[in-house]
Design a protein around this motif. Structure first.
Motif, PDB file in Angstrom:
ATOM      1  N   THR A   1      38.379  64.500  41.176  1.00 49.04           N
ATOM      2  CA  THR A   1      38.534  63.288  41.324  1.00 49.04           C
ATOM      3  C   THR A   1      39.109  61.985  40.341  1.00 49.04           C
ATOM      4  OG1 THR A   1      36.261  63.979  41.869  1.00 49.04           O
ATOM      5  CG2 THR A   1      35.847  61.512  41.671  1.00 49.04           C
TER       6      THR A   1
ATOM      7  N   VAL B   1      38.199  66.077  49.666  1.00 52.62           N
ATOM      8  CA  VAL B   1      37.850  65.463  48.567  1.00 52.62           C
ATOM      9  C   VAL B   1      37.441  63.683  49.081  1.00 52.62           C
ATOM     10  CG1 VAL B   1      39.034  64.575  46.426  1.00 52.62           C
ATOM     11  CG2 VAL B   1      39.517  66.597  47.511  1.00 52.62           C
ATOM     12  N   ARG B   2      38.415  63.464  49.812  1.00 52.06           N
ATOM     13  CA  ARG B   2      37.812  61.851  50.192  1.00 52.06           C
ATOM     14  C   ARG B   2      36.535  61.894  50.924  1.00 52.06           C
ATOM     15  NH1 ARG B   2      38.235  57.711  49.120  1.00 52.06           N
ATOM     16  NH2 ARG B   2      38.757  58.541  47.404  1.00 52.06           N
TER      17      ARG B   2
ATOM     18  N   PRO C   1      42.461  67.583  50.464  1.00 46.54           N
ATOM     19  CA  PRO C   1      42.916  65.469  50.436  1.00 46.54           C
ATOM     20  C   PRO C   1      41.030  65.248  51.332  1.00 46.54           C
ATOM     21  CG  PRO C   1      44.715  65.801  51.101  1.00 46.54           C
ATOM     22  CD  PRO C   1      43.971  67.076  50.879  1.00 46.54           C
TER      23      PRO C   1
ATOM     24  N   SER D   1      45.252  65.030  46.566  1.00 46.97           N
ATOM     25  CA  SER D   1      44.353  64.335  46.234  1.00 46.97           C
ATOM     26  C   SER D   1      44.934  64.370  45.036  1.00 46.97           C
ATOM     27  CB  SER D   1      42.514  65.086  45.516  1.00 46.97           C
ATOM     28  OG  SER D   1      42.750  65.381  47.008  1.00 46.97           O
ATOM     29  N   ASN D   2      45.819  64.132  44.177  1.00 46.52           N
ATOM     30  CA  ASN D   2      46.141  63.457  43.044  1.00 46.52           C
ATOM     31  C   ASN D   2      47.643  63.501  42.832  1.00 46.52           C
ATOM     32  OD1 ASN D   2      46.432  66.214  42.293  1.00 46.52           O
ATOM     33  ND2 ASN D   2      44.755  66.085  40.252  1.00 46.52           N
TER      34      ASN D   2
END
Lengths: 466, 466
Positions: B62, B28-29, B25, A366-367
Motif C-alpha cells: 500500500t 490490493v486495489r 494487484p 502493485s508497486n
C-alpha cells in the motif's frame, strides 16, 4: 562406560573449529599428515568426535588428490549422513570410486530426499546400476521421487510421515506413535487426514503432549495449513516456509491427497542457496561453487564474458563514432570512462535492489510504478550530487567551464537512465518468466555504457569541438 | 457453526495470491478502494481470511499515504503478529501514529524476540515510554534482551522454554507439560538441565511421545548438542542452524547456564536476509530495502557512488598519461574501455564466488592458496579465449596485426590481474575482520580499470605509436 563418556562436553567449544566456526587449518593438516604417514588410527581418532557436517567440511577442505586416501583412512566414519552433508562435486568425486552396490548401501541408509539428491546427479548407467542394487521398497520410493521435476517439492519431500484419521483421540495418536517401530525420520507435526487421505489439519507435537488423552485430535489440530503441491519449485517452497514460519508442511498430489512432507531442516540450505545465488548470477559467475570441476567453471564464466565482450563492443562502437573529436580533444577520452562507470555503478545499485525485491516477492505489479518513481527521485538526487562534484572537480583541474558543464550534464543524464533501466530490465525479464538475476546485469551496463559515452561525447561535440 | 466454517478450504489455493505467491494487484486495489470509499466492513471482509504475513504484505504494497487509512479501517485484524511480520520501515511508520500505551499493548502480546525487534528501532524517549507502559515481567524480559548487543543471539532468543531435570522420567515430563498453562510459545524440543541449570541434553518431542512413561529422559535425550552463547552474532547462529540442521537450540550465558532458546522459524528470515545481503552490499546498495525512507537510500547509495567516483578518477588519470598517444591514434580510446570492462567483469565473477565462499565458511586458511591457484588457471583460460577472440575481431575490423596483438596481450594480462585481485581483496578484508561484501568491489574494479588502461595504452605506446 566411564562418567566422561556419559557426559561428553557439549557441542559448543570445539578445538577443531575457530571462533568463526571455520575448521582450523592446523586440524586439517594434522589429519592429512596422519593419513599421509599411514597412521589411520590417529586420523580416525581425530575425526571421530566430528559432527557429520564437519567431517563433510573436512573432505571439502582436503585437496582433491588426497581425498581418496582420507576416505580410505576414515572409512568407518564416512557414513550416509556425511555424504548427505557434502558438497555435490566433492561427493561425486568420492562416489565415483565406489561400486554401485556400495552406493546402494549408502542410499538405503538415507532419507529418501538425501538418497535422491545423490542419485539424481549420476550418469544414467550408474543410476540404473544403483537402483537395481537397492531393495524394492527403497527403489520404488526413489524412482517415484525421480519422476518429479528437478528442484521440485516432489524431489525434496520425505515419504515417512505420521498421518492420522480425524476421528482419533490424542490418546489414540500417542498409542499409535508408541507402537510404530519403523518411523525413522524426525517429525514435528502430525498430519490429520480425511478418509480420502486428504489433509484436513496439522497438529504440533507440543499440542498433543499438552492435551488430555480423551480429546479428539480434530479439536486441537490447526485447520489452516499451507499445502505444497508436488510440482512446486523449491524456491517457492522455501519462500512459503519462510513467510509462514513453517516447521513442516504436507505435500499433496494433483488430487490433493497427502503424499509426503517437507521439514524445515531440509529447507534451510535451500533458502540460503537461493538467496546467495543472486550474488553469483548477477556477476555472471554461474553456480559459483569453489568445488566445481575447473572446466565447468571456465565454461560457465566464459559464456558470460563473451556475451559481455559483445556488449562492450557495442558501447566501444559508440566511442568509434567520435574518433575525430577525440583526436582533436584527447581529454574527452580521459573523462568519458568516468561517466560510463558512474552510470554502471548507479544502475547496478538499483538492479541489485530490484532483483532482491523480486526474489522475495516484495516487488509486484502493485508497486512497480511506485518503485520506478522512487528510483527516479533517488537517481535525480544522486545524479545532481555527482554531477555537481564532478563539474567542480573538472573545473578546478582543467579550468574549462564548458567542459565542466558537459561533464555534469552527462552525469545527470546517465544517472537517470541508470535508475530507470535498473528497474525496467529486471521487471521485464521477470514478467517474461526469465530469472532477472541471470541476465539483467549485461543489459543494464550496456545501456549505461552506451548512454554514458553518447551523452558525454555527443554533448561535447555540440558544445566544445569547433 | 456451519459445516463450511468447520472445514474451511486449506491454505493452498488463495485467490488473493497469484501462482508465484505474490499478492494480486486487483486484490490490493479492491481493499484500497473499499478503504477510500469508507466501506470499512468490505475492507475487513477482504482482509479477514489473510494470514498475518499476508496482511503485513498488503501494508507494504500500500502506498505510504494510504497506510494510515488502511490501518484504521482494518484495526481489528491488525494484531501483534501482523506487526511482527511487517517490514521494519513500514512498521515504524504505522507505530509512529500509536501512543506508547498502544505500542506496549501490542508488545505485551508478542514473543520477547518480536517485541524486542519492534522496540529496539524506536527513539530512546519512545522506547522508555513504551517500557514504562509494560507490566513489570514483560519489561524486565525486554530490558534484559536489549542489554545484549544488536543482532546477537541474546536479542533473538525467547525466554519461554521447557527445561526439565535429568532425573525425571518421560511420564514426569508429559505430566509437567499438561500442567503448565502459561506456555505460550511453540516448542519442538525439551531441554534437559543439571541442578546448576546447565544444559546436558535435548529431547525431541517425537522422542518423548514414542517412549514409555517409565523411561528416564536422560536415557532418551540427545547428549551432543549445539549451544549458542548469548553474544554470538546472528549470522553465525544462522550458519549453525543450517549446518547442523537444528530445529531449536539452547542459548547459554557466560557461565554456561541455560537462559533462552532460539527456534528455527526465527532463524529462517535471518538466513535469507544474510545470504541476500551480499548481493546488495557488493553492488553498494546499502540495506537495499525498497521501503526505506528515500533520504536514507540516497545517503547510503551516494556514499558508495562518491567513493567510486574517486576510484574512477584514479583510473581516468592513468588515461590522462597517454593523452598524446590518444590524440595521434584515437582508435586507442575506442578499444581501451573494452579491456578495462572485461577485466572488471572477470574480477567481479571471482569476487562474487569468493565472497559467498567466505560467508558460508567454505573458504578458510586451509584452501586459500588452492583457490588462488584455481582462479589463476580459470583466468588464464578465459584470458586466452577472450584475447584470441578480441585479436581476431580487431584484426578483421582494423586489419592491423600489431594493434590486435597489443589488444590480446592486454586482455590476457588484465584477466590474470582480475582473477588474482578477486581472491586477494576479499580474503585480506576478511582477515582484517571487515565484511568483504561491503568494500571489495570498489578495490577490485579500480585495479582492473587501472591495469586495463595501463596495459593496453602502455603496450600500444611501446609498439604502435611512433
Amino acid at each position: 562406560m566411564t562418567d566422561t563418556e556419559l557426559h561428553p562436553a557439549p557441542h559448543e567449544v570445539e578445538d577443531e573449529l575457530d571462533e568463526d566456526d571455520r575448521m582450523r587449518p592446523e586440524f586439517v593438516r594434522a589429519v592429512l599428515d596422519a593419513v599421509e604417514t599411514g597412521d589411520h588410527a590417529a586420523a580416525r581418532a581425530l575425526v571421530e568426535p566430528l559432527h557429520p557436517a564437519d567431517l563433510a567440511d573436512l573432505f571439502e577442505l582436503t585437496p582433491q588428490p588426497e581425498r581418496a586416501a582420507l576416505a580410505h583412512a576414515v572409512a568407518g566414519e564416512l557414513d550416509a549422513e556425511v555424504f548427505a552433508e557434502m558438497n555435490e562435486h566433492v561427493r561425486e568425486d568420492l562416489l565415483d570410486a565406489l561400486t554401485p552396490g556400495e552406493v546402494a548401501t549408502l542410499a538405503a541408509e538415507m532419507d529418501t530426499d538425501d538418497a535422491v539428491s545423490i542419485i539424481e546427479d549420476m550418469d544414467e548407467d550408474d543410476q540404473r546400476a544403483v537402483l537395481r542394487a537397492l531393495d524394492p521398497d527403497d527403489r520404488a520410493a526413489i524412482e517415484e521421487a525421480l519422476s518429479y521435476p528437478e528442484e521440485s517439492a516432489g524431489r525434496l519431500m520425505q515419504r515417512d510421515l505420521v498421518a492420522v484419521p480425524e476421528h482419533w483421540t490424542v490418546g489414540d495418536v500417542i498409542d499409535y506413535l508408541r507402537r510404530q517401530e519403523d518411523l525413522t525420520t524426525d517429525f514435528w507435526e502430525v498430519f490429520v487426514v480425511d478418509p480420502g487421505h486428504k489433509p484436513v489439519g496439522t497438529c504440533a507435537l507440543s499440542r498433543i503432549l499438552r492435551t488430555a488423552r480423551s480429546v479428539p485430535v480434530a479439536e486441537v489440530m490447526q485447520r489452516e495449513q499451507t499445502l505444497i503441491p508436488t510440482d512446486m519449485d523449491q524456491e517457492e517452497v522455501a519462500l512459503r516456509f519462510q513467510k509462514y514460519a513453517l516447521i513442516s508442511a504436507a505435500v499433496v498430489d494433483a488430487s490433493c491427497r497427502l503424499v509426503g512432507m517437507i521439514t524445515v531442516d531440509d529447507i534451510v540450505h535451500i533458502i540460503q542457496q537461493e538467496a546467495g545465488e543472486d550474488t553469483l548470477l548477477l556477476s555472471g559467475a554461474g553456480e559459483g561453487d569453489i568445488n566445481e570441476p575447473i572446466r565447468r567453471t571456465v565454461r560457465s564464466r566464459l559464456t558470460w564474458l563473451v556475451i559481455n565482450l559483445g556488449a562492450t563492443m557495442i558501447s566501444a562502437s559508440v566511442v568509434g563514432l567520435f574518433q575525430g573529436e577525440i583526436a582533436r580533444y584527447a581529454l574527452l577520452a580521459v573523462l568519458m570512462p568516468i561517466v560510463s562507470a558512474m552510470g554502471g555503478n548507479a544502475g547496478t545499485q538499483t538492479l541489485a535492489v530490484m532483483v532482491r525485491a523480486l526474489a522475495t516477492n516484495q516487488l509486484t505489479s502493485s508497486n512497480t510504478l511506485r518503485m520506478l518513481g522512487r528510483e527516479f527521485r533517488v537517481a535525480a538526487c544522486n545524479g545532481a550530487a555527482l554531477g555537481g562534484v564532478g563539474a567542480l572537480g573538472t573545473y578546478l583541474i582543467f579550468g574549462d567551464p564548458k567542459l565542466s558543464a558537459v561533464f555534469a550534464a552527462a552525469m545527470v543524464i546517465n544517472s537517470l537512465v541508470a535508475g530507470m533501466i535498473g528497474v525496467v530490465v529486471p521487471v521485464a525479464l521477470d514478467k517474461a518468466d526469465i530469472d532477472p538475476a541471470i541476465s539483467s546485469a549485461v543489459f543494464v551496463t550496456t545501456v549505461t555504457d552506451v548512454m554514458g559515452f553518447l551523452s558525454f561525447l555527443g554533448l561535447a561535440t555540440l558544445v566544445l569541438v569547433p
